[in-house]
Motif scaffolding. Structure first.
Motif, PDB file in Angstrom:
ATOM      1  N   ILE A 126       0.864  -1.230   0.025  1.00  0.00           N
ATOM      2  CA  ILE A 126       0.022   0.313  -0.039  1.00  0.00           C
ATOM      3  C   ILE A 126       1.012   1.154   0.093  1.00  0.00           C
ATOM      4  O   ILE A 126       1.674   1.492   0.781  1.00  0.00           O
ATOM      5  N   PHE A 127       0.813   2.052  -0.865  1.00  0.00           N
ATOM      6  CA  PHE A 127       1.651   3.294  -1.151  1.00  0.00           C
ATOM      7  C   PHE A 127       0.730   4.533  -0.442  1.00  0.00           C
ATOM      8  O   PHE A 127      -0.357   4.638  -1.048  1.00  0.00           O
ATOM      9  N   VAL A 128       1.432   5.145   0.078  1.00  0.00           N
ATOM     10  CA  VAL A 128       0.661   6.255   0.991  1.00  0.00           C
ATOM     11  C   VAL A 128       1.321   7.528   0.348  1.00  0.00           C
ATOM     12  O   VAL A 128       2.529   8.077   0.219  1.00  0.00           O
ATOM     13  N   VAL A 129       0.495   8.588  -0.216  1.00  0.00           N
ATOM     14  CA  VAL A 129       0.779   9.691  -0.660  1.00  0.00           C
ATOM     15  C   VAL A 129       0.747  10.967   0.806  1.00  0.00           C
ATOM     16  O   VAL A 129      -0.190  11.128   1.066  1.00  0.00           O
ATOM     17  N   ALA A 183      -2.801  -0.929  -3.650  1.00  0.00           N
ATOM     18  CA  ALA A 183      -3.332   0.233  -3.323  1.00  0.00           C
ATOM     19  C   ALA A 183      -2.591   1.550  -3.458  1.00  0.00           C
ATOM     20  O   ALA A 183      -1.220   1.425  -3.018  1.00  0.00           O
ATOM     21  N   VAL A 184      -3.203   2.650  -3.685  1.00  0.00           N
ATOM     22  CA  VAL A 184      -2.649   3.995  -3.319  1.00  0.00           C
ATOM     23  C   VAL A 184      -3.636   4.902  -2.791  1.00  0.00           C
ATOM     24  O   VAL A 184      -4.746   5.182  -2.996  1.00  0.00           O
ATOM     25  N   ILE A 185      -3.156   5.302  -1.307  1.00  0.00           N
ATOM     26  CA  ILE A 185      -4.044   5.799  -0.512  1.00  0.00           C
ATOM     27  C   ILE A 185      -3.616   7.342   0.124  1.00  0.00           C
ATOM     28  O   ILE A 185      -2.173   7.581  -0.326  1.00  0.00           O
ATOM     29  N   GLY A 186      -4.399   8.076   0.313  1.00  0.00           N
ATOM     30  CA  GLY A 186      -4.213   9.509   1.000  1.00  0.00           C
ATOM     31  C   GLY A 186      -5.002   9.886   1.954  1.00  0.00           C
ATOM     32  O   GLY A 186      -6.047   9.818   1.807  1.00  0.00           O
ATOM     33  N   TYR A 187      -4.594  10.644   2.861  1.00  0.00           N
ATOM     34  CA  TYR A 187      -5.623  11.144   3.985  1.00  0.00           C
ATOM     35  C   TYR A 187      -5.473  12.694   4.069  1.00  0.00           C
ATOM     36  O   TYR A 187      -6.296  13.337   4.962  1.00  0.00           O
ATOM     37  N   TRP A 188      -4.519  13.241   3.234  1.00  0.00           N
ATOM     38  CA  TRP A 188      -4.505  14.769   3.314  1.00  0.00           C
ATOM     39  C   TRP A 188      -5.368  15.541   2.353  1.00  0.00           C
ATOM     40  O   TRP A 188      -5.913  14.952   1.358  1.00  0.00           O
ATOM     41  N   ILE A 199      -5.248  10.406 -10.487  1.00  0.00           N
ATOM     42  CA  ILE A 199      -4.397  10.421 -11.740  1.00  0.00           C
ATOM     43  C   ILE A 199      -3.401   9.367 -11.413  1.00  0.00           C
ATOM     44  O   ILE A 199      -2.989   8.712 -12.463  1.00  0.00           O
ATOM     45  N   ILE A 200      -2.847   9.323 -10.223  1.00  0.00           N
ATOM     46  CA  ILE A 200      -1.766   8.295  -9.739  1.00  0.00           C
ATOM     47  C   ILE A 200      -2.343   6.956 -10.039  1.00  0.00           C
ATOM     48  O   ILE A 200      -1.972   5.760 -10.776  1.00  0.00           O
ATOM     49  N   ARG A 201      -3.504   6.694  -9.454  1.00  0.00           N
ATOM     50  CA  ARG A 201      -4.274   5.182  -9.664  1.00  0.00           C
ATOM     51  C   ARG A 201      -4.396   5.011 -11.288  1.00  0.00           C
ATOM     52  O   ARG A 201      -4.277   3.852 -11.455  1.00  0.00           O
ATOM     53  N   ARG A 202      -5.125   5.968 -11.908  1.00  0.00           N
ATOM     54  CA  ARG A 202      -5.048   5.719 -13.345  1.00  0.00           C
ATOM     55  C   ARG A 202      -3.657   5.249 -13.786  1.00  0.00           C
ATOM     56  O   ARG A 202      -3.735   4.417 -15.051  1.00  0.00           O
ATOM     57  N   GLN A 203      -2.616   5.874 -13.603  1.00  0.00           N
ATOM     58  CA  GLN A 203      -1.389   5.611 -14.257  1.00  0.00           C
ATOM     59  C   GLN A 203      -0.962   4.065 -13.941  1.00  0.00           C
ATOM     60  O   GLN A 203      -0.419   3.691 -15.056  1.00  0.00           O
ATOM     61  N   VAL A 204      -1.259   3.497 -12.996  1.00  0.00           N
ATOM     62  CA  VAL A 204      -0.865   2.050 -12.564  1.00  0.00           C
ATOM     63  C   VAL A 204      -2.141   1.097 -12.997  1.00  0.00           C
ATOM     64  O   VAL A 204      -2.050  -0.007 -12.452  1.00  0.00           O
ATOM     65  N   GLY A 205      -3.385   1.649 -13.292  1.00  0.00           N
ATOM     66  CA  GLY A 205      -4.523   0.550 -13.534  1.00  0.00           C
ATOM     67  C   GLY A 205      -5.155   0.170 -12.381  1.00  0.00           C
ATOM     68  O   GLY A 205      -5.680  -0.819 -12.459  1.00  0.00           O
ATOM     69  N   LEU A 206      -5.418   1.151 -11.332  1.00  0.00           N
ATOM     70  CA  LEU A 206      -5.867   0.889  -9.986  1.00  0.00           C
ATOM     71  C   LEU A 206      -7.311   1.486 -10.008  1.00  0.00           C
ATOM     72  O   LEU A 206      -7.492   2.554 -10.900  1.00  0.00           O
ATOM     73  N   GLY A 207      -8.242   0.888  -9.317  1.00  0.00           N
ATOM     74  CA  GLY A 207      -9.547   1.574  -9.520  1.00  0.00           C
ATOM     75  C   GLY A 207      -9.778   2.543  -8.428  1.00  0.00           C
ATOM     76  O   GLY A 207      -8.777   2.977  -7.820  1.00  0.00           O
ATOM     77  N   ALA A 235      -9.454   1.053  -1.139  1.00  0.00           N
ATOM     78  CA  ALA A 235      -8.467   1.062  -2.048  1.00  0.00           C
ATOM     79  C   ALA A 235      -8.129  -0.356  -2.281  1.00  0.00           C
ATOM     80  O   ALA A 235      -7.735  -0.509  -3.649  1.00  0.00           O
ATOM     81  N   LEU A 236      -8.714  -1.361  -1.618  1.00  0.00           N
ATOM     82  CA  LEU A 236      -8.014  -2.922  -2.097  1.00  0.00           C
ATOM     83  C   LEU A 236      -9.301  -3.519  -2.588  1.00  0.00           C
ATOM     84  O   LEU A 236      -9.353  -4.656  -2.741  1.00  0.00           O
ATOM     85  N   GLY A 237     -10.340  -2.604  -2.928  1.00  0.00           N
ATOM     86  CA  GLY A 237     -11.630  -3.211  -3.684  1.00  0.00           C
ATOM     87  C   GLY A 237     -12.620  -3.959  -2.825  1.00  0.00           C
ATOM     88  O   GLY A 237     -13.456  -4.681  -2.970  1.00  0.00           O
ATOM     89  N   ARG A 238     -12.481  -3.705  -1.349  1.00  0.00           N
ATOM     90  CA  ARG A 238     -13.242  -4.576  -0.375  1.00  0.00           C
ATOM     91  C   ARG A 238     -14.540  -3.641   0.202  1.00  0.00           C
ATOM     92  O   ARG A 238     -14.099  -2.361   0.422  1.00  0.00           O
ATOM     93  N   GLU A 239     -15.659  -4.177   0.605  1.00  0.00           N
ATOM     94  CA  GLU A 239     -16.581  -3.489   1.445  1.00  0.00           C
ATOM     95  C   GLU A 239     -16.044  -3.209   2.891  1.00  0.00           C
ATOM     96  O   GLU A 239     -15.809  -4.095   3.333  1.00  0.00           O
ATOM     97  N   PRO A 240     -16.098  -1.867   3.240  1.00  0.00           N
ATOM     98  CA  PRO A 240     -15.625  -1.561   4.587  1.00  0.00           C
ATOM     99  C   PRO A 240     -16.545  -2.401   5.462  1.00  0.00           C
ATOM    100  O   PRO A 240     -17.860  -2.491   5.489  1.00  0.00           O
TER     101      PRO A 240
END
Length: 436
Positions: free
Chosen positions: A9-12, A70-75, A85-93, A327-332
């Motif tokens: 999981i990558f964090v911005v 996954a790519v996530i961020g909380y800021w 944009i970042i997720r689209r670059q690597v094919g993430l939903g 971000a991992l495609g799961r229902e919370p």
């Protein structure tokens, strides 16, 4: 040898305070958190390096020897708006950039809200602060608020009560709006925009009638496969000359359940119209108790980092978990009232005059606070030597010295603990006439 279930999981905007919270969520043994760019690099400079960030992330993720799960961020800005944009670059939903901008671009967001909940929003108008005729072309009655179509924490937001204040506000906005406008325009260039919105770029402002009468709150929730779910409502208390500065966030909300339900229904209408999906959000409302009316203030396409500790203390989990699951495609599946405290708050320790910081609580004093009030946390925003007016991204009327998170059994104990905690946390601010 790592388990095959280990998720990268990558964090911005990763920082130590929130990394500790991320590593404490349920299932964290199966996560490996990577800093895509640090908090200091993306948020603490004289400008926001959006172009460099996007180039860096594309190279880093492409070269990574492993799965990018996954790519996530909380800021807030620019993190929340670069994630699509970042997720689209690597094919993430995740939500599309257009859907995010329909929430984050304050003027575009009001246009969407006007379509579905017109009764909940104030009169508003786009303003070009660089146009000589701006003061005469504004059709709103005084008083009103003016703010950039993209900023954070009420930065460059001003209460305007007459023509003189309007012109003074425009002068300040023209001098400082570029810090947000330039990087926001880079992000806008990545989206296909309607012609009306394309013209209203980051250098524009929005003027809005007043809706800030009554009690303010924030709904935390998410959209998953077209279903809007709210899992917490937090009260927001304000202070200061224009009641424009947050003094505390308190959870859970004391608003009547039927009022909260009306807000939840309005939230679903707006978010479904934007097309926002597979991601968390927070949305702010006012309730005028006397008129029994609600008004929608703004939408943010992220969890609120300010509320993470409150959810931990009351519900038993940091709501980073919601962001990770989506971000991992799961229902919370988020817990409810399983925490140690019935009530929790984030207190923002503010000062409304400029000065130079002489002293802040040291490590021993912060540790004493944690020992005295288990579960409490203190996050310092200043250090000795800094002048408060040098702090970045403050609201227009105050300076935030520190954030205090504390839990209690009820409102009375919370207030007692807050006052006792203040006595353990010495701040000294030097003014021209001496030290306060």
């Amino acid at each position: 040898m790592r388990s095959p279930q280990m998720k990268n999981i990558f964090v911005v905007g990763l920082d130590d305070f929130h990394l500790a919270q991320l590593e404490a969520v349920e299932g964290a043994d199966n996560y490996r958190f990577h800093s895509l760019i640090s908090y200091r690099e993306i948020k603490c400079g004289s400008d926001f390096p959006v172009r460099e960030l996007l180039e860096h992330t594309a190279q880093t993720l492409t070269a990574f020897d492993g799965t990018v799960d996954a790519v996530i961020g909380y800021w807030d800005f620019p993190v929340s708006t670069v994630l699509p944009i970042i997720r689209r670059q690597v094919g993430l939903g995740g939500p599309s950039l257009v859907a995010v901008l329909k929430c984050e671009h304050k003027y575009w967001s009001r246009l969407i809200q006007e379509e579905v909940v017109p009764e909940l929003i104030p009169p508003f108008q786009k303003i070009n602060p660089f146009a000589a005729e701006a003061p005469t072309q504004c059709s709103l009655d005084y008083p009103f608020w003016i703010k950039p179509v993209k900023s954070v924490l009420s930065h460059l937001g001003f209460l305007v009560r007459n023509r003189e204040e309007f012109e003074q506000s425009l002068e300040k906005i023209r001098s400082h709006i570029g810090r947000y406008a330039e990087p926001f325009n880079l992000i806008l260039n990545h989206a296909e925009l309607p012609a009306e919105i394309e013209r209203v770029d980051g250098y524009y402002c929005i003027a809005e009638g007043l809706i800030s009468r009554g009690r303010q709150c924030t709904l935390e929730g998410y959209v998953c496969k077209g279903r809007v779910q709210v899992y917490g409502v937090i009260d927001s208390l304000r202070e200061g000359r224009h009641c424009s500065s947050f003094s505390r966030y308190q959870y859970p909300s004391s608003l009547p359940p039927e009022v909260q339900q009306r807000m939840i229904e309005a939230t679903a209408k707006v978010l479904l119209r934007t097309g926002y999906d597979q991601a968390p959000f927070n949305i702010e409302f006012y309730w005028d108790e006397e008129q029994d009316s609600i008004h929608l203030l703004e939408i943010n396409t992220r969890i609120s980092k300010s509320h993470c500790s409150l959810f931990k203390m009351v519900d038993g989990e940091y709501h980073h978990q919601v962001m990770i699951d989506l971000a991992l495609g799961r229902e919370p599946s988020f817990p409810h009232r399983q925490g140690e405290f019935a009530l929790a708050a984030k207190f923002m320790l503010r000062r409304h005059r400029d000065g130079r910081v002489v002293r802040v609580p040291d490590r021993a004093q912060i540790e004493e606070l944690k020992q005295t009030f288990p579960g409490s946390e203190l996050l310092l925003n200043v250090c000795p030597g800094i002048r408060l007016s040098e702090l970045l991204d403050q609201d227009s009327y105050s300076y935030e010295l520190a954030d205090l998170f504390i839990g209690a059994a009820g409102p009375r104990q919370l207030e007692q603990r807050y006052q006792a905690a203040l006595s353990l946390l010495p701040f000294e601010i030097e003014e021209r006439g001496g030290t306060a």
